[in-house]
Design an enzyme around this catalytic site. Structure first.
Site, PDB file in Angstrom:
ATOM      1  N   TYR A 133       0.832  -1.212   0.000  1.00  4.77           N
ATOM      2  CA  TYR A 133       0.000   0.000   0.000  1.00  4.77           C
ATOM      3  C   TYR A 133       0.861   1.254   0.000  1.00  4.77           C
ATOM      4  O   TYR A 133       0.951   1.983  -0.957  1.00  4.77           O
ATOM      5  CB  TYR A 133      -0.909   0.016   1.244  1.00  4.77           C
ATOM      6  CG  TYR A 133      -2.218  -0.689   1.079  1.00  4.77           C
ATOM      7  CD1 TYR A 133      -2.368  -1.716   0.162  1.00  4.77           C
ATOM      8  CD2 TYR A 133      -3.314  -0.337   1.848  1.00  4.77           C
ATOM      9  CE1 TYR A 133      -3.579  -2.367   0.012  1.00  4.77           C
ATOM     10  CE2 TYR A 133      -4.531  -0.985   1.713  1.00  4.77           C
ATOM     11  CZ  TYR A 133      -4.653  -1.995   0.783  1.00  4.77           C
ATOM     12  OH  TYR A 133      -5.845  -2.622   0.653  1.00  4.77           O
ATOM     13  N   GLU A 249      -8.247  -3.067   8.327  1.00  5.40           N
ATOM     14  CA  GLU A 249      -6.947  -2.876   8.968  1.00  5.40           C
ATOM     15  C   GLU A 249      -7.099  -2.015  10.221  1.00  5.40           C
ATOM     16  O   GLU A 249      -6.520  -2.301  11.258  1.00  5.40           O
ATOM     17  CB  GLU A 249      -5.965  -2.233   7.987  1.00  5.40           C
ATOM     18  CG  GLU A 249      -4.591  -2.034   8.607  1.00  5.40           C
ATOM     19  CD  GLU A 249      -3.576  -1.421   7.644  1.00  5.40           C
ATOM     20  OE1 GLU A 249      -3.988  -0.641   6.771  1.00  5.40           O
ATOM     21  OE2 GLU A 249      -2.379  -1.717   7.803  1.00  5.40           O
ATOM     22  N   GLU A 380      -4.562  11.697  13.677  1.00 11.99           N
ATOM     23  CA  GLU A 380      -5.140  12.935  13.149  1.00 11.99           C
ATOM     24  C   GLU A 380      -6.034  12.650  11.941  1.00 11.99           C
ATOM     25  O   GLU A 380      -7.107  13.241  11.805  1.00 11.99           O
ATOM     26  CB  GLU A 380      -4.021  13.916  12.780  1.00 11.99           C
ATOM     27  CG  GLU A 380      -3.297  14.513  13.987  1.00 11.99           C
ATOM     28  CD  GLU A 380      -2.424  13.512  14.736  1.00 11.99           C
ATOM     29  OE1 GLU A 380      -2.008  12.492  14.148  1.00 11.99           O
ATOM     30  OE2 GLU A 380      -2.159  13.748  15.932  1.00 11.99           O
TER      31      GLU A 380
END
Lengths: 396, 378
Positions: A133, A249, A380
């Site tokens: 990824y 995930e 964040e």
């Protein structure tokens, strides 16, 4: 309810007869986990027996359909199986990115041929997968990825590099996000492909972390030829699969933790190491107060994971964007836990090498948790997702 | 399954509709501004009885619904959203728990149908000092003929001003700090030598301080076993704590909802303040905390239904978490509303005040975190 009780009784009896005693002890560390794969060497006969027996029953992936190597169990039955395994301290027979990530993606997006080819081999632990990824400079802005897959007729030619590919050096195959259209808006030119790590043009290099070790690698692709049959889903629509997988995930990272604590909480570990007073209170009042608050949060968080999964199961959907809640809260909680563990350790937490601290297991674990709020999307980014998608707050 | 079942969802919908129509926050303002002596509206309480809420924990053979703690908690949560003042917690949750679990046949016959009918209010008197400390109960209940004589002071008795009877925890043996020697008595609120001082409280609901100066009760007024009331008291407090946790979860959710609406509507520096990342991240964090408190509350209510004597860990997790999250939600609500959040004209301050009372009652976040730690072995 009666059927579930009967299932529980049968499961208990089967586990008792089939789970080797050595597989009813806590794993001693990363090296003790069964990952499977072409080159896997079992750490013991018991580990092999346990995987073989569980895989034969489809219980390495109990919720997957039977025709793909799963157990075909309902959500409730899966819960019962996990409860019964926990009750005897049974280890997971197999851990893998194939089970956590690729399998669910193939079930949702794969062709029938792809499901038949890959899912049973994941279920039996025959192929070890890694995930391609992240890329250098992309970070949490995953959709800015630059690895390209050019059209070579009946195949793609893949060129580029990935970073933070966990266990890439040990994996047999990779599921990988690549750019197949450079002219489209950045989310719309991405495809999801599968290929073999042994094919020409693939190479890996480990990345050393501040914890002194790491499962992570940099992975390089130099003109790797990948047949077009290995494309999952629709060309240029790989982002839908990526998002689906990221949800899994995040749920998984958020729900993880524990690790070195072996199922015990920092307060419990500290009580055994530092001692308690006559009433059973941890002898360090400052540490105890913080550990008690963390314990409350951990138990409330565990209830939230259960609630979300139960809600998802009864609504017939996934956890969805709420996985960002789990990822954010779970990873921040895990960092707090390891801060408490270091406080409890005192000077003994300062040793880096040496047998008596198992090569600084605790400080290395503490340092490893610092990545929890970065990997899989930073805290964040998770808060942004909660604010925008769940709370519908306006964009700047 | 950690989700509400269909019956519980129906109850929740009915409760939400009822409180928003019959008991909005304006109703609490009326109680405050008109200084209504009971601290709640008797008419509203009778309507709650008509809805069946008063019998939510009363077994069906005494006229109740037997809906259980999840049902009771669902109602508490909805009342928390509108700050509904009623003796639901004291009477329908705590007293109903005590009497249905441990009441004598005569006590059940006398009180349970009256609770269901909305005709009886029963307060519970536990604390004696500034901090919640059931083990520290010092009030004496000395044997006197066939009965007992109660001497001591109970403070912050919720709904005591409107009560027909008070469930009192006192010492028939042992010493302050010991679990042994506690007994529970059901005392007539108009008993001789019982002085009642009205406390004007932060949340406008009121409470009383009760001074027992040799109040005489008979052996028939004992609820449960003499000297062995500890476990029953824990069960009654557990019900009250879970109910308060559910209410606090409701106040946190409502404070949060109002704050979100404000963030989407208020403009400053030329844009909606909800577009500022500094506020978005705080709002998102608060949402996570509110979600986690909700789960802890539902887990506690289900644990009480499964095993009321074995639910104390889950209840303490819920009370600790809901207390601290409701506090955070109230503080963030005031801050994000800015100056207007400090005014009496909007309701945010009322949520802050009730949060302070509900989080302090029957053990604050620290008290329950201590219990959680002990239960978990440290």
């Amino acid at each position: 309810m009666d059927a579930l009780d009967a299932f529980r009784r049968e499961t208990r009896a089967w586990l008792d007869a089939n789970c080797p005693l050595e597989m009813r002890t806590p794993v001693a560390g990363d090296d003790d986990i069964c990952w499977g794969g072409r080159n896997w060497t079992f750490k013991s006969e018991a580990q092999k027996v346990w995987l073989t027996r569980m895989a034969a029953r489809g219980w390495t992936v109990p919720g997957w359909p039977k025709e793909y190597g799963g157990g075909g169990l309902s959500h409730e039955e899966v819960k019962v199986l996990k409860e019964e395994m926990r009750a005897i301290g049974a280890r997971s027979p197999l851990e893998s990115f194939g089970i956590w990530m690729l399998g669910p993606a193939l079930l949702a997006f794969g062709s029938e041929e792809q499901k038949k080819e890959h899912l049973p081999r994941i279920a039996r632990g025959e192929i070890r997968w890694c995930q391609g990824y992240s890329e250098p400079n992309a970070g949490s802005d995953l959709a800015s990825l630059q690895t390209r897959a050019d059209d070579g007729g009946d195949h793609f030619v893949v060129t580029g590099s990935k970073i933070w590919t966990s266990y890439a050096d040990k994996a047999d195959m990779i599921f990988c996000l690549v750019r197949t259209d450079f002219s489209a808006p950045k989310h719309l030119g991405i495809s999801f492909i599968l290929f073999d790590m042994t094919w020409p043009g693939v190479s890996t290099k480990p990345i050393l972390l501040i914890s002194g070790k790491s499962p992570f690698c940099e992975t390089f692709f130099d003109g790797v030829k990948v047949p077009k049959a290995n494309l999952v889903g629709t060309l240029n629509r790989g982002w839908d699969i990526a998002k689906y997988l990221l949800t899994h995930e995040r749920e998984m990272i958020g729900g993880g933790g524990g690790g070195l604590l072996g199922g015990r909480s920092p307060g419990q570990v500290a009580a055994s190491e530092i001692g308690t007073d006559a009433e059973g209170r941890l002898a360090d009042p400052f540490l105890r107060a913080d550990a008690a608050r963390a314990e409350v949060d951990a138990l409330a968080f565990a209830a939230t994971m259960t609630r979300y999964k139960d809600e998802a199961a009864s609504g017939g959907k996934g956890v969805g964007d709420k996985s960002s809640v789990l990822k954010y809260y779970g990873t921040e909680l895990n960092k707090r836990r390891y801060e408490l563990m270091m406080r409890a350790a005192g000077h003994e937490g300062l040793e880096w090498e040496g047998a008596r601290t198992n090569d600084g297991e605790r400080p290395r674990g503490w340092l490893r948790t610092k990545a929890n709020s970065i990997e899989g999307g930073t805290s964040e980014v998770m808060l942004d997702i909660v604010a925008k998608r769940l709370l519908q707050l306006p964009s700047a | 399954m950690l989700v509400l079942n269909d019956d519980q969802v129906m109850l929740q919908d009915a409760a939400r509709g009822f409180v928003s129509e019959k008991a909005p926050v304006a109703a609490l303002r009326k109680i405050r501004d008109e200084k209504i002596a009971d601290g709640f509206d008797r008419g509203l309480w009778r309507e709650m009885a008509d809805m069946g809420w008063t019998g939510v924990l009363v077994p069906e053979d005494h006229g109740g619904l037997g809906f259980g703690y999840v049902g009771a908690g669902v109602i508490c949560e909805e009342m928390g959203r509108t700050l509904t003042a009623s003796p639901f917690l004291s009477t329908a949750v705590m007293a109903a728990t005590a009497l249905s679990r441990a009441g004598s046949p005569a006590q059940k016959e006398r009180w349970l149908p009256a609770i269901v009918a909305g005709e009886a209010v029963i307060a519970t008197a536990v604390d004696e000092g500034r901090r919640h400390d059931p083990a520290g109960i010092a009030m004496r209940a000395e044997r006197h003929g066939n009965g007992f004589r109660l001497t001591g002071t109970k403070t912050y008795v919720v709904d005591g001003q409107a009560a027909d009877a008070v469930l009192v925890a006192a010492r028939t043996g042992g010493a302050a700090g010991e679990a042994e020697g506690l007994s529970l008595f059901l005392v007539d609120a108009k008993a001789r030598n019982l002085a009642c001082e009205r406390l004007s409280t932060l949340d406008s609901r009121g409470a009383v301080e009760l001074t027992f100066d040799g109040v005489e009760v008979t052996a028939d007024d004992v609820v449960g076993e003499v000297d062995d009331g500890h476990e029953l008291l824990e069960m009654v407090l557990g019900a009250g704590r879970a109910g308060l946790a559910a209410e606090l979860s409701g106040t946190a959710q409502e404070s949060f909802t109002r704050t979100m609406a404000y963030l989407k509507e208020r403009k400053q520096f030329g844009r909606t303040i909800g577009a500022f990342q500094a506020l978005q991240h705080r709002a998102a964090h608060l949402f996570c905390e509110v979600e986690i408190a909700r789960s802890a509350v539902l887990a506690a209510l289900q644990a009480l239904d499964a095993d009321p004597a074995g639910a104390s860990l889950a209840v303490s997790v819920a009370k600790a978490k809901a207390s601290s999250v409701a506090r955070l939600a109230a503080q963030e609500a005031v801050q994000m509303h800015g100056g207007i959040g400090m005014t009496d004209a909007i309701d945010i301050g009322l949520f802050m005040k009730r949060m302070q009372v509900a989080s302090t009652l029957y053990g604050d976040a620290d008290f329950h975190a201590d219990r959680v730690a002990l239960a978990r072995g440290f």
